[in-house]
Design a protein around this motif. Structure first.
Motif, PDB file in Angstrom:
ATOM      1  N   GLU A 174      -0.478  -7.024   9.423  1.00  0.00           N
ATOM      2  CA  GLU A 174       0.758  -6.414   8.925  1.00  0.00           C
ATOM      3  C   GLU A 174       1.592  -5.831  10.062  1.00  0.00           C
ATOM      4  O   GLU A 174       2.828  -5.885  10.022  1.00  0.00           O
ATOM      5  CB  GLU A 174       0.421  -5.332   7.899  1.00  0.00           C
ATOM      6  CG  GLU A 174      -0.085  -5.890   6.568  1.00  0.00           C
ATOM      7  CD  GLU A 174      -0.610  -4.813   5.641  1.00  0.00           C
ATOM      8  OE1 GLU A 174      -0.794  -3.659   6.115  1.00  0.00           O
ATOM      9  OE2 GLU A 174      -0.853  -5.112   4.451  1.00  0.00           O
ATOM     10  N   ARG A 217       3.314  -8.741  11.559  1.00  0.00           N
ATOM     11  CA  ARG A 217       4.372  -9.193  10.647  1.00  0.00           C
ATOM     12  C   ARG A 217       5.613  -8.318  10.762  1.00  0.00           C
ATOM     13  O   ARG A 217       6.738  -8.813  10.779  1.00  0.00           O
ATOM     14  CB  ARG A 217       3.856  -9.153   9.204  1.00  0.00           C
ATOM     15  CG  ARG A 217       3.008 -10.324   8.802  1.00  0.00           C
ATOM     16  CD  ARG A 217       2.521 -10.140   7.380  1.00  0.00           C
ATOM     17  NE  ARG A 217       1.785 -11.307   6.914  1.00  0.00           N
ATOM     18  CZ  ARG A 217       0.861 -11.256   5.961  1.00  0.00           C
ATOM     19  NH1 ARG A 217       0.550 -10.094   5.390  1.00  0.00           N
ATOM     20  NH2 ARG A 217       0.246 -12.360   5.575  1.00  0.00           N
ATOM     21  N   ALA A 218       5.397  -7.020  10.840  1.00  0.00           N
ATOM     22  CA  ALA A 218       6.532  -6.102  10.947  1.00  0.00           C
ATOM     23  C   ALA A 218       7.324  -6.365  12.220  1.00  0.00           C
ATOM     24  O   ALA A 218       8.563  -6.338  12.219  1.00  0.00           O
ATOM     25  CB  ALA A 218       6.047  -4.657  10.910  1.00  0.00           C
ATOM     26  N   ARG A 269       7.483  -9.245  13.850  1.00  0.00           N
ATOM     27  CA  ARG A 269       8.190 -10.510  13.667  1.00  0.00           C
ATOM     28  C   ARG A 269       9.412 -10.333  12.776  1.00  0.00           C
ATOM     29  O   ARG A 269      10.459 -10.957  13.002  1.00  0.00           O
ATOM     30  CB  ARG A 269       7.240 -11.554  13.074  1.00  0.00           C
ATOM     31  CG  ARG A 269       6.253 -12.128  14.093  1.00  0.00           C
ATOM     32  CD  ARG A 269       5.231 -13.047  13.449  1.00  0.00           C
ATOM     33  NE  ARG A 269       4.482 -13.812  14.452  1.00  0.00           N
ATOM     34  CZ  ARG A 269       3.414 -14.548  14.170  1.00  0.00           C
ATOM     35  NH1 ARG A 269       2.969 -14.621  12.920  1.00  0.00           N
ATOM     36  NH2 ARG A 269       2.790 -15.217  15.137  1.00  0.00           N
ATOM     37  N   PHE A 270       9.308  -9.501  11.754  1.00  0.00           N
ATOM     38  CA  PHE A 270      10.448  -9.234  10.871  1.00  0.00           C
ATOM     39  C   PHE A 270      11.605  -8.624  11.651  1.00  0.00           C
ATOM     40  O   PHE A 270      12.777  -8.881  11.363  1.00  0.00           O
ATOM     41  CB  PHE A 270      10.017  -8.304   9.732  1.00  0.00           C
ATOM     42  CG  PHE A 270      11.109  -8.029   8.735  1.00  0.00           C
ATOM     43  CD1 PHE A 270      11.431  -8.977   7.771  1.00  0.00           C
ATOM     44  CD2 PHE A 270      11.818  -6.829   8.759  1.00  0.00           C
ATOM     45  CE1 PHE A 270      12.445  -8.726   6.837  1.00  0.00           C
ATOM     46  CE2 PHE A 270      12.825  -6.579   7.840  1.00  0.00           C
ATOM     47  CZ  PHE A 270      13.139  -7.533   6.877  1.00  0.00           C
ATOM     48  N   ARG A 271      11.264  -7.818  12.662  1.00  0.00           N
ATOM     49  CA  ARG A 271      12.310  -7.217  13.510  1.00  0.00           C
ATOM     50  C   ARG A 271      12.860  -8.204  14.535  1.00  0.00           C
ATOM     51  O   ARG A 271      13.800  -7.896  15.258  1.00  0.00           O
ATOM     52  CB  ARG A 271      11.743  -6.007  14.263  1.00  0.00           C
ATOM     53  CG  ARG A 271      11.329  -4.847  13.394  1.00  0.00           C
ATOM     54  CD  ARG A 271      11.042  -3.606  14.238  1.00  0.00           C
ATOM     55  NE  ARG A 271      10.003  -3.834  15.228  1.00  0.00           N
ATOM     56  CZ  ARG A 271       8.703  -3.629  15.018  1.00  0.00           C
ATOM     57  NH1 ARG A 271       8.296  -3.216  13.820  1.00  0.00           N
ATOM     58  NH2 ARG A 271       7.817  -3.848  15.960  1.00  0.00           N
ATOM     59  N   GLY A 272      12.242  -9.379  14.621  1.00  0.00           N
ATOM     60  CA  GLY A 272      12.719 -10.380  15.557  1.00  0.00           C
ATOM     61  C   GLY A 272      11.892 -10.535  16.808  1.00  0.00           C
ATOM     62  O   GLY A 272      12.243 -11.325  17.694  1.00  0.00           O
ATOM     63  N   GLN A 273      10.783  -9.799  16.910  1.00  0.00           N
ATOM     64  CA  GLN A 273       9.938  -9.911  18.095  1.00  0.00           C
ATOM     65  C   GLN A 273       9.016 -11.121  17.972  1.00  0.00           C
ATOM     66  O   GLN A 273       8.465 -11.397  16.914  1.00  0.00           O
ATOM     67  CB  GLN A 273       9.101  -8.646  18.277  1.00  0.00           C
ATOM     68  CG  GLN A 273       8.297  -8.629  19.584  1.00  0.00           C
ATOM     69  CD  GLN A 273       7.569  -7.303  19.807  1.00  0.00           C
ATOM     70  OE1 GLN A 273       7.618  -6.400  18.962  1.00  0.00           O
ATOM     71  NE2 GLN A 273       6.905  -7.184  20.945  1.00  0.00           N
ATOM     72  N   LYS A 274       8.839 -11.827  19.065  1.00  0.00           N
ATOM     73  CA  LYS A 274       7.947 -12.969  19.083  1.00  0.00           C
ATOM     74  C   LYS A 274       6.564 -12.532  19.528  1.00  0.00           C
ATOM     75  O   LYS A 274       6.421 -11.769  20.480  1.00  0.00           O
ATOM     76  CB  LYS A 274       8.473 -14.051  20.025  1.00  0.00           C
ATOM     77  CG  LYS A 274       7.710 -15.370  19.962  1.00  0.00           C
ATOM     78  CD  LYS A 274       8.414 -16.444  20.773  1.00  0.00           C
ATOM     79  CE  LYS A 274       7.689 -17.782  20.653  1.00  0.00           C
ATOM     80  NZ  LYS A 274       8.378 -18.860  21.396  1.00  0.00           N
ATOM     81  N   GLU A 301       1.512 -18.347   9.748  1.00  0.00           N
ATOM     82  CA  GLU A 301       1.651 -17.096  10.503  1.00  0.00           C
ATOM     83  C   GLU A 301       0.624 -16.975  11.631  1.00  0.00           C
ATOM     84  O   GLU A 301       0.798 -16.157  12.534  1.00  0.00           O
ATOM     85  CB  GLU A 301       1.486 -15.904   9.567  1.00  0.00           C
ATOM     86  CG  GLU A 301       2.558 -15.784   8.510  1.00  0.00           C
ATOM     87  CD  GLU A 301       2.294 -14.586   7.618  1.00  0.00           C
ATOM     88  OE1 GLU A 301       2.864 -13.507   7.910  1.00  0.00           O
ATOM     89  OE2 GLU A 301       1.529 -14.719   6.655  1.00  0.00           O
TER      90      GLU A 301
END
Length: 459
Positions: A245, A248-249, A251-256, A306
């Motif tokens: 999680e 995921r958070a 990645r949701f912000r745009g971090q790879k 994912e």
């Protein structure tokens, strides 16, 4: 010498297709629906799946730990890998405290040279940091070591956050990838001391001392450091839903971020630690086995794309004389599990056969993605013209049972004892040479070569 593999289902990450594949010397030269070559030796793969050679991007062979030396060296470990369909392993050369990276790399070359049965490369685990170590980084990348690892746990191995940040910044300029072992080391050590003081000495206390929140906190910290440094982190052996999680958070912000998990977190559960010592100690690894909910969350993450890589973290110790040292103190049990031999067929049997993964997803997680991420693509990890002829033929509907007594790994148990597999490895080619067939090692001597890797993808 040419080899023509006919009538198999070729597994690519984009699609599967019935086609023939022609090998000339060490490379794949042609893939087409129907190939005719009178000079080629024919191998009939009717009814079978033809995969690219699998890559295990996380092994620990012939390694000293504070507890003891691993049971598998490069000879036994790479042979077991090959027999399980793995044609490339990436092992961790580990810097000694106050030692140089050059010395660590030379030591691992000595351990593997002329002993490896499959191809191999090295990550560099950095355990000490100063200006002299920083100055060595360009030379290592020049020699094909393009990925590096830091530990956020283990007193004798871990670096400070400041050192990790400085290392990340330098690697960003060189195209190097930084891998993170994510556990809050200070917290783990405090919990372990408290549990021991309370009289909890059995393996179940090992798991209790390394809870999922200790992993998740370190994942968050690794992501923050990577964000500050402008780099893409690779999280090794992700084991819990809570850590997932956190990724995921981000990645949701745009971090790879690259995510790796391991078979032990997909097939085993923390209930294993509730057995008597001789059984429970077999499953001691770090991070520890997790709950059924964690296991299911990781499977869902794989199914939905994912998860990027499934490696093994193969680090084998015998029960007799090694893990048994922790009989009265869980802190003395060597951390690690064997698995390099069984990963491909476990994923096939419990993933592909049960509809949890497609054959293409298996090829992606265990072959192409590791090749891309670690600078081996397009030479490794794919079935395509000009790639190395590393090829694995899997025969479906050929069941057998995993047993320690019949494994190639040089260890006196397997954590997957008794698990029923639905398929078998029929044949393995390494750079065009048929190395193994129907459970028999055909090669007369080790043929593995060192792989100098290019820049990692997407860093």
């Amino acid at each position: 010498m040419k080899t023509l593999i006919k009538n198999g289902l070729l597994v690519q990450t984009e699609f599967c297709m019935h086609a023939d594949l022609l090998i000339d010397d060490e490379r794949i030269v042609v893939i087409a629906p129907h190939i005719k070559d009178d000079r080629a030796e024919i191998y009939d793969a009717e009814g079978c799946m033809v995969f690219p050679g699998f890559i295990d991007a996380h092994t620990h062979l012939d390694m000293d730990t504070p507890a003891c030396h691993t049971a598998d060296d490069f000879s036994s470990g790479s042979r077991a890998a090959l027999m399980g369909g793995v044609t490339t392993v990436l092992d961790f050369a580990t810097q000694e405290k106050k030692g140089s990276l050059k010395a660590a790399l030379a030591a691992w070359h000595d351990l593997a040279k002329e002993k490896a049965w499959c191809d191999y490369g090295f990550h560099m685990a950095i355990t000490d940091w100063n200006k002299a170590i920083a100055a060595e980084l360009p030379k290592l990348i020049e020699e094909g070591v393009s990925s590096f690892k830091v530990y956020m746990a283990y007193k004798q191995l871990r670096l400070s956050d400041t050192a990790i940040y400085e290392l990340s910044r330098r690697l960003r300029l060189m195209g190097g990838l930084l891998m993170f072992h994510c556990e809050n080391g200070d917290l783990v050590e405090s919990l372990a001391q408290e549990l021991f003081a309370e009289g909890r000495r059995a393996p179940e206390a090992h798991a209790a001392s390394r809870p999922a929140y200790a992993e998740a906190e370190a994942v968050v910290r690794a992501l923050v450091i990577a964000e500050a440094a402008g780099t893409v982190p690779y999280i090794v052996h992700l084991s819990s839903e809570r850590a997932l999680e956190a990724a995921r958070a981000a990645r949701f912000r745009g971090q790879k971020v690259w995510l790796e998990t391991c078979p032990q977190y997909l097939f085993l559960e923390e209930a294993m630690y509730q057995q008597e010592f001789a059984q429970a100690a077999k499953y001691v690894c770090s991070p520890p086995l997790r709950s059924s909910a964690d296991k299911n969350a990781l499977w869902q993450a794989m199914l939905h794309g994912e998860m990027d890589v499934v490696s093994t973290d193969h680090c084998s110790f015998n029960m007799a004389g090694q893990k048994s040292k922790g009989l009265k103190d869980f802190r003395r049990i060597p951390n690690g599990l064997p698995g390099v031999e069984h990963r491909p067929l476990l994923l096939y049997s419990y993933g592909v056969s049960q509809g949890k993964l497609s054959p293409s997803q298996l090829a992606m997680l265990a072959a192409e993605n590791p090749a891309r991420i670690f600078g081996l693509y397009p030479r490794k990890g794919v079935l395509r013209a000009e790639a190395d002829a590393d090829i694995v033929i899997i025969e479906p509907d050929a069941p057998y049972t995993i047993e320690a007594a019949s494994q190639w790994q040089n260890v006196d148990y397997t954590p997957y004892e008794g698990m029923e597999l639905t398929a078998r490895i029929r044949a393995v080619w390494l750079r065009g040479e048929l190395m193994a067939e129907e459970g028999r090692l055909l090669a007369k001597r080790p043929g593995g070569q060192y792989l100098a890797r290019g820049p990692s993808a997407g860093v």
